[in-house]
Design a protein around this motif. Structure first.
Motif, mmCIF file in Angstrom:
data_model
loop_
_atom_site.group_PDB
_atom_site.id
_atom_site.type_symbol
_atom_site.label_atom_id
_atom_site.label_comp_id
_atom_site.label_asym_id
_atom_site.label_seq_id
_atom_site.Cartn_x
_atom_site.Cartn_y
_atom_site.Cartn_z
ATOM 1 N N GLY A 90 0.807 -1.213 0.000
ATOM 2 C CA GLY A 90 0.000 0.000 0.000
ATOM 3 C C GLY A 90 0.841 1.265 0.000
ATOM 4 N N LEU A 91 1.819 1.329 0.897
ATOM 5 C CA LEU A 91 2.683 2.514 0.946
ATOM 6 C C LEU A 91 3.547 2.611 -0.299
ATOM 7 N N GLY A 92 3.998 1.469 -0.814
ATOM 8 C CA GLY A 92 4.804 1.493 -2.037
ATOM 9 C C GLY A 92 4.030 2.028 -3.220
ATOM 10 N N ALA A 93 2.758 1.653 -3.325
ATOM 11 C CA ALA A 93 1.930 2.173 -4.414
ATOM 12 C C ALA A 93 1.735 3.681 -4.286
ATOM 13 N N LEU A 94 1.531 4.155 -3.067
ATOM 14 C CA LEU A 94 1.375 5.592 -2.854
ATOM 15 C C LEU A 94 2.645 6.363 -3.161
ATOM 16 N N ALA A 95 3.802 5.697 -3.036
ATOM 17 C CA ALA A 95 5.084 6.370 -3.270
ATOM 18 C C ALA A 95 5.444 6.465 -4.744
ATOM 19 N N LEU A 96 4.748 5.761 -5.631
ATOM 20 C CA LEU A 96 5.116 5.734 -7.052
ATOM 21 C C LEU A 96 5.165 7.117 -7.708
ATOM 22 N N SER A 114 7.246 5.673 4.844
ATOM 23 C CA SER A 114 6.128 6.584 5.108
ATOM 24 C C SER A 114 6.354 7.951 4.475
ATOM 25 N N VAL A 115 7.590 8.444 4.485
ATOM 26 C CA VAL A 115 7.870 9.747 3.878
ATOM 27 C C VAL A 115 7.701 9.685 2.365
ATOM 28 N N LEU A 116 8.193 8.616 1.739
ATOM 29 C CA LEU A 116 8.028 8.480 0.293
ATOM 30 C C LEU A 116 6.547 8.394 -0.077
ATOM 31 N N ALA A 117 5.768 7.671 0.711
ATOM 32 C CA ALA A 117 4.332 7.581 0.440
ATOM 33 C C ALA A 117 3.667 8.947 0.585
ATOM 34 N N ALA A 118 4.069 9.717 1.595
ATOM 35 C CA ALA A 118 3.494 11.052 1.788
ATOM 36 C C ALA A 118 3.875 11.981 0.638
ATOM 37 N N ASP A 120 2.757 7.171 8.920
ATOM 38 C CA ASP A 120 3.804 6.677 9.819
ATOM 39 C C ASP A 120 3.224 6.122 11.115
ATOM 40 N N ALA A 121 2.266 6.840 11.703
ATOM 41 C CA ALA A 121 1.734 6.406 12.997
ATOM 42 C C ALA A 121 0.837 5.186 12.869
ATOM 43 N N PHE A 122 -0.045 5.204 11.868
ATOM 44 C CA PHE A 122 -1.073 4.160 11.817
ATOM 45 C C PHE A 122 -0.729 2.992 10.896
ATOM 46 N N VAL A 123 0.181 3.187 9.952
ATOM 47 C CA VAL A 123 0.569 2.079 9.081
ATOM 48 C C VAL A 123 1.916 1.513 9.505
ATOM 49 N N VAL A 124 2.918 2.393 9.617
ATOM 50 C CA VAL A 124 4.263 1.899 9.934
ATOM 51 C C VAL A 124 4.355 1.476 11.396
#
Length: 758
Positions: free
Chosen positions: A382-388, A564-568, A681-685
């Motif tokens: 999920g986070l990787g997809a958001l970071a694309l 988390s930063v890359l996803a944000a 970061d708080a709720f996923v990582v």
């Protein structure tokens, strides 16, 4: 560490009035210092080592008669209904507008109809005039701004469309109601967390004291240390965030100790000794992230980072001294009336009552323990997809094209683009240093000739020399707009041509102007990103190894933060560059991402993310060292820390999300980026990736090589030494582990080491 903080916490609890008076005195002293200090200096934006900055320095040296710091305004006129602005009645209306702005703080007002001014469009429908002022933007009086606005309104009454651009009308951007919304949400969340108005107000009050001292100190020393008024912006935001977090963690641990049956002073000492140790090390990670901004080598960022780091230090000191003092003052009111009524003697619930039904954090931890692979894979994918989207991120600086579409600055920008081309709003300023040239005029003419041949350049002005004819300025208009990637190629090509001119004529050519500054600024940010990441993450990794006495736990913390930063950042690109859900968030125009955004997010989010990591995982480490299995330790960590981390994260998300309602697009971007980064970061990582990884690693998570174990200092964050000391002194302490459960190897080694030292 834990033993020292335990003693400090008990002292602050006993001497609570004295401690509180000391902090109040510091707040008053800082306030008096701020109120009597000289006015802070204006922001000095500088890019040391860049070509654009070298050009500005050369201009200041060779063109002293030019006031580069003075404010400017561009008044744009357009005739309506197909008429021309050069018509007699329209020329008279333009003249009346320009006469109305003359005088006062103005230095000059250009005539758009003068010969060779180039200020009238080819179709004759649009013209512009430049108004120059003798003072910088922030020193313009309200009267000067009102004269400019009234003059434009008079032109509209005469039948012309008149809009005004430039920095003369610059005002502090609308910040929205972020602070008010954040504090209101924080109060609600704290009431729900503690069930007591008094307990909810305690973190807010102590955080405001710390922020007040920090921000007032910045104002008091602003003139002496060169700290501008905007330097305190980051300090206020970060100081409020960590101040609430730190007080929340210590107050929650205090209540947990009361539930175990401790006396109030003892509970305060233990809370500061254990949770306070985590606060100290969490604060160190934030300080590392903020002071690391100095590696970017941009003075204003360095000052903001250092000022914010100082405020964080104050927040830590407040947490370990003022918070236990405040806990002593509130007494039994740390719990709500319902709890106090049910337990009149102690005023606190019993451990049996608090564990009657598993909390949500416990239930979630047990779910992750049953399905760690599924949770980890889902979170990472999920986070990787958001970071694309990060792969297509474009960086730049905001300009008037990013203003709200209904603002006069944006309309003036669009009118000039339509009439003169997109590149007119981003002219390139070429500075020719011909002091080492035999023929300065010929050298400057050659520069004009070479620049005209560059692809993407629409027009080039004749060179304008200074008094001694040693330095000239040339204006080049690119075909594309300031934020267009093709404009960067034009700047690069012009600089390439400049190298050939220097080798043949001896003249040095420097490219500057707002567009070149934005390009150089983005390059500085890109160049500093990797060293900044290496410094911040590397130092924090070493610090977390000391805290957790593990290699894999700090590695997991760093990798999770990067994810988390890359996803944000990917979410920011999708919304503000690609335009996804832009209308929903009130984003009126899309474009490049602000150059400061990646490093700023890394600095802020890294500090807060490591806060959550330290507070959550130290509880797991503490349970593990005290005899629980790795799986039981994960559940214990969530039982004691998940609710508090969740509350802290919700507060921070609310604070940052409040800025999404700001009128300025850059403020929207910062608020959105920081809010989603905390969310991820708080709720996923921290809530999903961390327990899943620890569950898969088991005891290996707390592994550390023997040689490294001997080298690392034993700071005793989990309070094992404190526990043994209290047990030796006769304090009733529960047994570290049931007789049927063997102590983990790490705990055994720690006990053997302690016995050998004794």
């Amino acid at each position: 560490m834990a033993t020292f903080l335990y003693t400090l916490g008990r002292f602050a609890f006993r001497r609570r009035r004295i401690v509180a008076l000391v902090w109040v005195a510091l707040l008053v002293a800082a306030g008096v210092g701020a109120s009597t200090a000289s006015s802070p200096p204006d922001d000095e934006f500088a890019l040391p080592g860049t070509e654009a900055q070298q050009a500005f320095d050369l201009l200041e040296e060779q063109f002293p008669q030019a006031n580069a710091e003075g404010a400017t305004a561009r008044i744009v006129f357009r005739a309506e209904d197909g008429s021309k602005v050069t018509a007699t009645e329209n020329r008279e209306a333009v003249a009346d507008v320009l006469d109305a702005v003359r005088g006062g703080q103005t230095v000059s007002v250009s005539d758009p109809f003068a010969k060779r001014s180039g200020a009238v469009s080819r179709n004759g429908a649009t013209a512009y005039a430049v108004v120059s002022y003798e003072v910088p933007t922030m020193d313009l009086t309200d009267g000067s701004r009102e004269d400019l606005q009234n003059a434009a309104e008079a032109g509209r009454d005469a039948g012309l469309k008149v809009e005004t651009g430039g920095d003369a009308l610059f005002t502090e951007p609308d910040m929205g109601n972020g602070e008010v919304i954040g504090i209101a949400v924080a109060a609600i969340v704290l009431i729900l967390t503690f069930g007591s108005l008094v307990a909810a107000g305690l973190p807010l009050l102590t955080a405001l004291v710390g922020v007040g001292i920090g921000v007032s100190s910045i104002a008091a020393f602003g003139a002496t240390l060169g700290l501008s008024a905007t330097t305190s912006t980051l300090a206020m935001m970060i100081g409020l965030a960590v101040g609430i977090d730190y007080a929340l963690f210590i107050a929650s641990r205090y209540r947990a100790e009361l539930t175990e049956g401790r006396a109030r002073e003892e509970a305060a000492g233990r809370a500061v000794g254990t949770a306070g140790s985590a606060v100290v090390f969490a604060g160190l990670t934030v300080v590392i992230a903020l002071t690391g901004l100095s590696i970017v080598n941009i003075p204003i960022l360095t000052k903001m980072g250092l000022a914010a780091a100082g405020t964080v230090v104050i927040a830590v000191l407040v947490a370990i001294t003022l918070v236990p003092a405040a806990l002593g003052m509130v007494g039994k009111r740390i719990y709500g009336r319902k709890v106090r009524t049910a337990n009149p003697e102690t005023g606190a619930p019993s451990a049996a009552d608090s564990e009657a039904r598993p909390r949500g954090g416990v239930r979630w931890a047990r779910f992750v323990l049953r399905r760690p692979v599924m949770v980890l894979v889902a979170a990472v994918i999920g986070l990787g997809a958001l970071a694309l989207p990060v792969s297509s991120m474009q960086l730049g600086l905001p300009d008037e094209g990013d203003q709200p579409s209904d603002s006069t600055q944006r309309e003036a920008y669009d009118m000039l683009s339509d009439a003169f081309g997109p590149g007119f709003n981003g002219p390139l300023l070429l500075v020719v240093d011909a002091r080492d040239s035999e023929d300065p005029q010929a050298a400057a003419d050659r520069v004009v000739e070479r620049v005209k041949g560059v692809d993407g350049v629409v027009s080039v002005s004749p060179p304008a020399f200074n008094e001694d004819k040693s330095t000239a300025t040339i204006t080049a208009i690119p075909e594309t707009g300031p934020s267009d990637p093709e404009t960067e190629d034009v700047v690069r090509d012009i600089r390439g041509e400049a190298e050939g001119v220097e080798s043949r004529t001896g003249a040095t050519v420097l490219v500057s102007g707002a567009t070149a500054v934005a390009i150089d600024f983005s390059q500085v940010m890109n160049d500093a990103l990797v060293p900044y990441l290496a410094l911040v993450v590397g130092l924090a990794f070493l610090l977390l190894m000391v805290v957790f006495r593990s290699v894999l736990v700090p590695l997991k913390a760093a990798l999770g933060f990067l994810l988390s930063v890359l996803a944000a950042l990917g979410a920011v690109v999708a919304v503000f560059q690609w335009g996804w859900f832009a209308g929903l968030l009130g984003v009126e125009s899309t474009g490049p991402i602000m150059s400061m955004m990646p490093i700023f997010m890394i600095g802020v989010i890294f500090g807060l993310a490591m806060d959550y990591e330290v507070f959550l995982v130290t509880r797991m480490r503490e349970a593990y060292v005290h005899g629980e299995s790795p799986e039981e330790a994960i559940v214990s960590g969530f039982k004691l820390g998940a609710r508090v981390v969740t509350a802290a994260a919700v507060i921070m998300i609310s604070v940052f999300a409040g800025f999404i309602g700001a009128g300025d697009s850059m403020i929207k971007m910062m608020g959105f980026g920081l809010a989603v980064a905390i969310l991820f970061d708080a709720f996923v990582v921290r809530m999903a990736v961390v327990p899943a990884v620890l569950a898969l690693l088991g005891r290996r998570a707390w592994w550390v090589p023997g040689w490294l174990d001997r080298v690392l200092p034993n700071v005793d964050v989990e309070g094992e030494r404190l526990r043994k000391r209290l047990a030796t002194d006769g304090d009733p302490v529960p047994a570290p582990a049931p007789a049927s459960t063997p102590a983990p190897a790490a705990a055994q080694r720690g006990a053997e080491r302690e016995e050998s030292r004794v």
